[in-house]
Design an enzyme around this catalytic site. Structure first.
Site, PDB file in Angstrom:
ATOM      1  N   GLN A   7     -29.537  -5.889   6.815  1.00 24.28           N
ATOM      2  CA  GLN A   7     -30.287  -6.882   7.601  1.00 24.28           C
ATOM      3  C   GLN A   7     -31.052  -6.294   8.794  1.00 24.28           C
ATOM      4  O   GLN A   7     -32.177  -6.692   9.062  1.00 24.28           O
ATOM      5  CB  GLN A   7     -29.313  -7.954   8.091  1.00 24.28           C
ATOM      6  CG  GLN A   7     -29.948  -9.078   8.886  1.00 24.28           C
ATOM      7  CD  GLN A   7     -28.944 -10.152   9.264  1.00 24.28           C
ATOM      8  OE1 GLN A   7     -28.590 -10.996   8.455  1.00 24.28           O
ATOM      9  NE2 GLN A   7     -28.451 -10.113  10.482  1.00 24.28           N
ATOM     10  N   GLU A  56     -36.901 -11.846  13.395  1.00 26.47           N
ATOM     11  CA  GLU A  56     -36.638 -11.401  14.768  1.00 26.47           C
ATOM     12  C   GLU A  56     -37.727 -10.458  15.285  1.00 26.47           C
ATOM     13  O   GLU A  56     -37.540  -9.769  16.285  1.00 26.47           O
ATOM     14  CB  GLU A  56     -35.265 -10.726  14.847  1.00 26.47           C
ATOM     15  CG  GLU A  56     -34.129 -11.697  14.559  1.00 26.47           C
ATOM     16  CD  GLU A  56     -32.757 -11.042  14.617  1.00 26.47           C
ATOM     17  OE1 GLU A  56     -32.667  -9.808  14.749  1.00 26.47           O
ATOM     18  OE2 GLU A  56     -31.761 -11.780  14.508  1.00 26.47           O
ATOM     19  N   ASP A  65     -26.946  -3.407  11.393  1.00 24.19           N
ATOM     20  CA  ASP A  65     -26.161  -4.624  11.139  1.00 24.19           C
ATOM     21  C   ASP A  65     -26.322  -4.907   9.654  1.00 24.19           C
ATOM     22  O   ASP A  65     -27.399  -5.307   9.207  1.00 24.19           O
ATOM     23  CB  ASP A  65     -26.687  -5.796  11.981  1.00 24.19           C
ATOM     24  CG  ASP A  65     -25.908  -7.094  11.706  1.00 24.19           C
ATOM     25  OD1 ASP A  65     -24.966  -7.065  10.884  1.00 24.19           O
ATOM     26  OD2 ASP A  65     -26.249  -8.128  12.318  1.00 24.19           O
ATOM     27  N   GLU A  88     -22.504  -2.909  12.563  1.00 14.09           N
ATOM     28  CA  GLU A  88     -22.091  -4.321  12.687  1.00 14.09           C
ATOM     29  C   GLU A  88     -21.887  -4.914  11.296  1.00 14.09           C
ATOM     30  O   GLU A  88     -22.680  -4.649  10.387  1.00 14.09           O
ATOM     31  CB  GLU A  88     -23.185  -5.076  13.449  1.00 14.09           C
ATOM     32  CG  GLU A  88     -22.873  -6.541  13.725  1.00 14.09           C
ATOM     33  CD  GLU A  88     -23.990  -7.215  14.536  1.00 14.09           C
ATOM     34  OE1 GLU A  88     -24.653  -6.525  15.352  1.00 14.09           O
ATOM     35  OE2 GLU A  88     -24.216  -8.421  14.347  1.00 14.09           O
ATOM     36  N   ASP A 111     -19.249  -9.533  13.842  1.00 15.34           N
ATOM     37  CA  ASP A 111     -20.038 -10.726  14.165  1.00 15.34           C
ATOM     38  C   ASP A 111     -19.505 -11.889  13.320  1.00 15.34           C
ATOM     39  O   ASP A 111     -18.714 -12.715  13.796  1.00 15.34           O
ATOM     40  CB  ASP A 111     -21.523 -10.413  13.886  1.00 15.34           C
ATOM     41  CG  ASP A 111     -22.441 -11.618  14.050  1.00 15.34           C
ATOM     42  OD1 ASP A 111     -21.986 -12.670  14.498  1.00 15.34           O
ATOM     43  OD2 ASP A 111     -23.645 -11.500  13.717  1.00 15.34           O
ATOM     44  N   LYS A 162     -21.858 -14.885  20.521  1.00 14.36           N
ATOM     45  CA  LYS A 162     -22.992 -15.807  20.398  1.00 14.36           C
ATOM     46  C   LYS A 162     -22.458 -17.169  20.825  1.00 14.36           C
ATOM     47  O   LYS A 162     -21.616 -17.750  20.114  1.00 14.36           O
ATOM     48  CB  LYS A 162     -23.470 -15.880  18.948  1.00 14.36           C
ATOM     49  CG  LYS A 162     -24.120 -14.598  18.414  1.00 14.36           C
ATOM     50  CD  LYS A 162     -24.328 -14.689  16.906  1.00 14.36           C
ATOM     51  CE  LYS A 162     -25.167 -13.550  16.366  1.00 14.36           C
ATOM     52  NZ  LYS A 162     -25.107 -13.482  14.883  1.00 14.36           N
ATOM     53  N   ARG A 207     -30.016 -15.246  18.461  1.00 21.84           N
ATOM     54  CA  ARG A 207     -29.974 -15.642  17.064  1.00 21.84           C
ATOM     55  C   ARG A 207     -31.343 -15.350  16.440  1.00 21.84           C
ATOM     56  O   ARG A 207     -32.342 -15.226  17.149  1.00 21.84           O
ATOM     57  CB  ARG A 207     -29.665 -17.148  16.907  1.00 21.84           C
ATOM     58  CG  ARG A 207     -28.345 -17.604  17.467  1.00 21.84           C
ATOM     59  CD  ARG A 207     -27.136 -16.808  17.025  1.00 21.84           C
ATOM     60  NE  ARG A 207     -26.895 -16.697  15.605  1.00 21.84           N
ATOM     61  CZ  ARG A 207     -25.904 -17.289  14.945  1.00 21.84           C
ATOM     62  NH1 ARG A 207     -25.055 -18.069  15.615  1.00 21.84           N
ATOM     63  NH2 ARG A 207     -25.730 -17.106  13.642  1.00 21.84           N
ATOM     64  N   SER A 208     -31.368 -15.299  15.112  1.00 20.57           N
ATOM     65  CA  SER A 208     -32.655 -14.973  14.472  1.00 20.57           C
ATOM     66  C   SER A 208     -33.692 -16.073  14.698  1.00 20.57           C
ATOM     67  O   SER A 208     -34.884 -15.805  14.788  1.00 20.57           O
ATOM     68  CB  SER A 208     -32.452 -14.701  12.986  1.00 20.57           C
ATOM     69  OG  SER A 208     -31.740 -15.751  12.383  1.00 20.57           O
ATOM     70  N   LYS A 221     -28.073  -7.828  22.590  1.00 21.89           N
ATOM     71  CA  LYS A 221     -28.804  -7.684  21.340  1.00 21.89           C
ATOM     72  C   LYS A 221     -29.817  -8.820  21.264  1.00 21.89           C
ATOM     73  O   LYS A 221     -29.423  -9.989  21.131  1.00 21.89           O
ATOM     74  CB  LYS A 221     -27.797  -7.768  20.187  1.00 21.89           C
ATOM     75  CG  LYS A 221     -28.341  -7.426  18.832  1.00 21.89           C
ATOM     76  CD  LYS A 221     -27.215  -7.417  17.795  1.00 21.89           C
ATOM     77  CE  LYS A 221     -27.757  -7.087  16.430  1.00 21.89           C
ATOM     78  NZ  LYS A 221     -27.277  -8.046  15.417  1.00 21.89           N
TER      79      LYS A 221
HETATM   80  P1  PGA Z   1     -28.429 -14.719  12.610  1.00 21.62           P
HETATM   81  O1  PGA Z   1     -28.350 -13.142  12.513  1.00 21.62           O
HETATM   82  O2  PGA Z   1     -28.815 -15.117  13.983  1.00 21.62           O
HETATM   83  O3  PGA Z   1     -29.468 -15.021  11.566  1.00 21.62           O
HETATM   84  O4  PGA Z   1     -27.074 -15.237  12.221  1.00 21.62           O
HETATM   85  C1  PGA Z   1     -28.117 -12.313  13.574  1.00 21.62           C
HETATM   86  C2  PGA Z   1     -27.001 -11.378  13.290  1.00 21.62           C
HETATM   87  O5  PGA Z   1     -26.403 -11.382  12.190  1.00 21.62           O
HETATM   88  O6  PGA Z   1     -26.631 -10.598  14.176  1.00 21.62           O
HETATM   89 ZN    ZN Z   2     -24.877  -9.772  12.931  1.00 27.41          ZN
END
Ligand code: PGA
Ligand code: ZN
Length: 405
Positions: A149, A193, A229, A272, A297, A322, A351-352, A373
């Site tokens: 990712q 992102e 990650d 991650e 995470d 988060k 978050r994305s 992050k």
């Molecule tokens: P997400 O991804 O905000 O789409 O859940 C971010 C991450 O996995 O760190």
């Molecule tokens: Zn993550």
């Protein structure tokens, strides 16, 4: 000091996900906060929005339960939100509503007390380094992109947040140059992102980012570490890691070997979610076998109970925090306290699908995070990075994290 009014509005994240914006008033002072939303969400996260969306939120929202509460009392605000919702995962008012009210209360309370928002946290403050993704795949980019990712850059040798942000932007530009060299037809696409979304396989992508980081590091004379990650839960299917884009399936044991190998081969310092969110055992084995940041995470989802299990098994040595995974600042702060008490590093994360709110920077400093992050480019990312830089410039007494890796 008391909350005197709370109102909600419909809004959208940077990806266009429906979300909630909350305005909290404390007398004549107010703060407005909009909730972000993830795409590679962990199974155990607070529910972002109930299925009926905004209308359904309004049916469960009872403003009266918040009025009169001290906006800086994280616990009282959190208790009121949980009572209003009545479920264990905010499935009635939505984690988005809870997040927005919880953060807006603290921001309004800070403003009304002439404090900076980060000062309202109760943990030891620390200035984190920014870590951001310069190349993306998985759920944040299209089918031709890597299975992994996020390919991350973190300038831990920088002397200030501004210098670190600038270095990450330089890596972002260098990655583009190197992608264009490989693929002159690259159209400049980016993922959710703001990281480049290129038609490239995992290992080629790791190599390309490694060489981009090395080039910028040399040019600027700053140590920049590289991380990944994997968000492995998103491609763990029927007991195997299904790297569909490279046509490979790995068992858990093979996945461990693969991750150990790329850590060594590419000198990665940050990993991650290398395994499925239920596989505490493999997190633990990897943490024992390598000397890098092993960060959870989706496995912990900012949930103190899941973290306790992780601590007892040493399943990792760091956590992603988060606030919207758990729903309130109070629970997020308890999570950070538990992690730090056990020697786990905290990484405060965006978050994305995010918003232009800058408050993540205050949350990161407030909980004593080692890294923040939050991507590298894009308005919703830059707002947080520049806020962190401002906090850094205005508060020289708060020391930058001293990397132990
Ligand atoms: P997400 O991804 O905000 O789409 O859940 C971010 C991450 O996995 O760190
Ligand atoms: Zn993550």
């Amino acid at each position: 000091m008391q909350i005197s009014d709370v109102s909600l509005r419909r809004s959208f994240t940077s990806r266009g996900d429906a979300t909630i914006e909350a305005t909290v008033k404390v007398g004549s002072i107010e703060a407005t906060v909009t909730a972000p939303a993830g795409a590679s969400t962990g199974e155990y996260e607070a529910l972002h929005l109930p299925s009926g969306g905004y209308d359904s939120v309004l049916k469960s929202f009872k403003k009266g339960m918040l009025l009169g509460i001290d906006p800086l009392n994280f616990k009282d605000v959190s208790d009121a939100l949980k009572k209003m919702d009545g479920t264990s995962n905010f499935s009635q008012i939505g984690g988005s509503t809870s997040f927005a009210i919880s953060v807006a209360s603290a921001v309004a309370g800070a403003r009304a007390s002439n404090m900076q928002f980060f000062e309202t946290f109760h943990l030891k403050h620390q200035m984190p380094f920014p870590i951001g993704n310069v190349l993306g795949g998985g759920k944040h980019a299209g089918p031709g992109s890597p299975d992994i990712q996020e390919f991350l850059s973190c300038p831990v040798g920088a002397k200030s947040v501004f210098e670190a942000v600038s270095a990450n932007i330089a890596v972002h530009h260098e990655v583009l140059k190197q992608i264009e060299k490989r693929d002159p037809t690259f159209a400049g696409g980016k993922g959710d992102e703001g990281a480049w979304a290129a038609n490239i396989k995992d290992e080629d992508a790791i190599e390309l980012v490694r060489s981009s980081i090395d080039a910028v590091s040399k040019q600027l004379g700053i140590r920049i570490i590289m991380g990944l990650d994997l968000a492995a839960s998103t491609f763990y299917q029927n007991g195997v890691y299904n790297y569909s884009r490279k046509g490979k399936k790995l068992t858990s044991e093979e996945q461990l070997g693969y991750v150990e190998n790329i850590i060594k081969k590419y000198d990665l310092k940050y990993i991650e979610d290398p395994f499925d969110e239920e596989d505490f055992e493999m997190f633990s084995r990897l943490t024992k076998s390598v000397n890098v940041m092993v960060i959870g995470d989706d496995i912990f989802v900012t949930d103190t109970k899941r973290l306790r299990k992780g601590i007892s098994m040493r399943a990792g040595n760091g956590v992603i925090l988060k606030v919207n995974q758990v729903g309130t600042l109070y629970d997020a702060e308890l999570f950070a306290e538990e992690a730090e008490g056990a020697g786990f590093m905290v990484i405060a994360s965006h978050r994305s699908g995010d918003t232009c709110d800058p408050y993540l920077a205050h949350i990161a400093v407030g909980v004593g995070a080692v890294l923040m992050k939050s991507g590298v480019v894009g308005g919703e990312r830059i707002s947080k990075l520049m806020e962190l830089s401002k906090i850094n410039d205005d508060n020289p007494q708060i020391a930058l994290w001293r990397p132990i890796i």
